[in-house]
Design an enzyme around this catalytic site. Structure first.
Site, PDB file in Angstrom:
ATOM      1  N   LYS A  22       0.879  -1.181   0.000  1.00 17.63           N
ATOM      2  CA  LYS A  22       0.000   0.000   0.000  1.00 17.63           C
ATOM      3  C   LYS A  22       0.904   1.214   0.000  1.00 17.63           C
ATOM      4  O   LYS A  22       1.667   1.429   0.951  1.00 17.63           O
ATOM      5  CB  LYS A  22      -0.859  -0.041   1.263  1.00 17.63           C
ATOM      6  CG  LYS A  22      -1.727   1.150   1.526  1.00 17.63           C
ATOM      7  CD  LYS A  22      -2.447   0.884   2.847  1.00 17.63           C
ATOM      8  CE  LYS A  22      -3.541   1.854   3.171  1.00 17.63           C
ATOM      9  NZ  LYS A  22      -3.160   3.242   3.182  1.00 17.63           N
TER      10      LYS A  22
HETATM   11  P1  FBP Z   1      -6.984   7.081   4.037  1.00 22.66           P
HETATM   12  O1  FBP Z   1      -7.462   6.532   2.730  1.00 22.66           O
HETATM   13  O2  FBP Z   1      -8.086   7.745   4.793  1.00 22.66           O
HETATM   14  O3  FBP Z   1      -5.765   7.952   3.846  1.00 22.66           O
HETATM   15  O4  FBP Z   1      -6.585   5.826   4.921  1.00 22.66           O
HETATM   16  C1  FBP Z   1      -5.470   5.056   4.628  1.00 22.66           C
HETATM   17  C2  FBP Z   1      -4.534   5.018   5.813  1.00 22.66           C
HETATM   18  O5  FBP Z   1      -3.353   4.320   5.533  1.00 22.66           O
HETATM   19  C3  FBP Z   1      -5.167   4.450   7.071  1.00 22.66           C
HETATM   20  O6  FBP Z   1      -5.074   3.067   7.131  1.00 22.66           O
HETATM   21  C4  FBP Z   1      -4.406   5.168   8.138  1.00 22.66           C
HETATM   22  O7  FBP Z   1      -5.145   5.365   9.275  1.00 22.66           O
HETATM   23  C5  FBP Z   1      -4.105   6.479   7.515  1.00 22.66           C
HETATM   24  O8  FBP Z   1      -4.171   6.344   6.136  1.00 22.66           O
HETATM   25  C6  FBP Z   1      -2.728   6.952   7.889  1.00 22.66           C
HETATM   26  O9  FBP Z   1      -2.565   8.227   7.353  1.00 22.66           O
HETATM   27  P2  FBP Z   1      -1.249   9.061   7.558  1.00 22.66           P
HETATM   28  O10 FBP Z   1      -0.288   8.241   8.341  1.00 22.66           O
HETATM   29  O11 FBP Z   1      -0.777   9.376   6.185  1.00 22.66           O
HETATM   30  O12 FBP Z   1      -1.703  10.267   8.279  1.00 22.66           O
END
Ligand code: FBP
Length: 262
Positions: free
Chosen positions: A177
């Site tokens: 991811k």
């Molecule tokens: P989003 O699609 O809302 O960005 O979620 C993906 C994700 O990886 C979540 O699993 C996690 O909570 C969040 O983004 C972490 O975001 P960041 O560390 O970039 O603030």
């Protein structure tokens, strides 16, 4: 990396993970505009959409809410996580074992790796442990591959995202991811760097329907096998509409324009 096309979290070679670990990673602030979504059951309801191949949550939410959805939703248990209430080099505590994730009904496990952090060595070692434990159960392993730390000025620059995708392959992840590196070309290079590890784009903060679907279209066109998304789905008033669109773009190969017409 092992072939996972027969896994429940894969549909026609693609993956659409609905992530809802934000209560831990960001806190309740992510739910301010959609207070009803503070109830995890509402997001599990959204995850029953056919487009969603797995719902990613932390152990506590899985314990409390997955039993009511185990017939309709595939479960991805996130094995580490962190709040944003502290400062320092990025790190993420392991809060669930693979064995316990299996007890909870996991169809896959997820793990964040902050490559480039001063804690990279420990995180790589922790990933090794969960990766090999997951292999005992034939569980797909999804790496949240997020280069981050004081040495990294720009965590979405093309070379960094390609590196993130490659690290996922090298360490054995079945799905990487990664964040969108800003262009189709850069995403295509990241997908090449990942070899046979599936690459899914990270959703990011909420944008308009068209902007979001166009970015997903570009990522899929570049070779991504789907998406791991949270806010861009469940922060919307009508998550079903955007999931209908995502279904068309990811599984049907449609453009953002045609996907939004119906
Ligand atoms: P989003 O699609 O809302 O960005 O979620 C993906 C994700 O990886 C979540 O699993 C996690 O909570 C969040 O983004 C972490 O975001 P960041 O560390 O970039 O603030």
């Amino acid at each position: 990396m092992i072939p996972i096309d027969d896994s429940p979290i894969v549909r026609d070679g693609n993956v659409l993970i609905l992530a809802m670990d934000h209560g831990l990673e960001h806190g309740p602030v992510d739910f301010e505009a959609v207070p009803e979504k503070l109830d995890p059951a509402t997001v599990f309801e959204t995850a029953t959409h056919d487009a969603v191949t797995a719902m990613a949550v932390q152990k506590g939410v899985a314990e409390g809410y997955y039993p009511s959805y185990e017939d309709d939703v595939n479960l991805l248990v996130k094995l580490n996580g962190t709040s944003n209430m502290w400062m320092g080099e990025p790190d993420s505590a392991i809060n669930c074992s693979v064995d316990y994730a299996v007890e909870l009904g996991a169809d896959a496990v997820g793990f964040t790796v902050y490559s480039g952090s001063n804690h990279e060595v420990e995180m790589f070692e922790e990933f090794r442990e969960i990766h090999e434990a997951a292999r005992e159960y034939d569980l797909p392993v999804v790496m949240w591959s997020y280069p981050r730390g004081q040495g990294l000025k720009n965590d979405t620059k093309p070379s960094t995202i390609s590196y993130a995708a490659r690290i996922a392959l090298e360490l054995g992840a079945d799905v990487a991811k990664v964040k969108y590196p800003g262009s189709r070309e850069a995403m295509a290079h990241a997908c090449e760097a990942a070899g046979d590890t599936k690459v899914v784009m990270s959703g990011g903060s909420k944008t308009s329907d068209y902007e979001f679907l166009s970015t997903v279209e570009s990522a899929v066109d570049a070779g991504c096998e789907g998406l791991a998304v949270g806010r861009n789905v469940w922060q919307r008033e009508d998550p079903t509409r955007i999931l209908d669109g995502l279904e068309k773009v990811i599984y049907g190969g449609e453009t953002a324009d045609t996907a939004l017409e119906g």
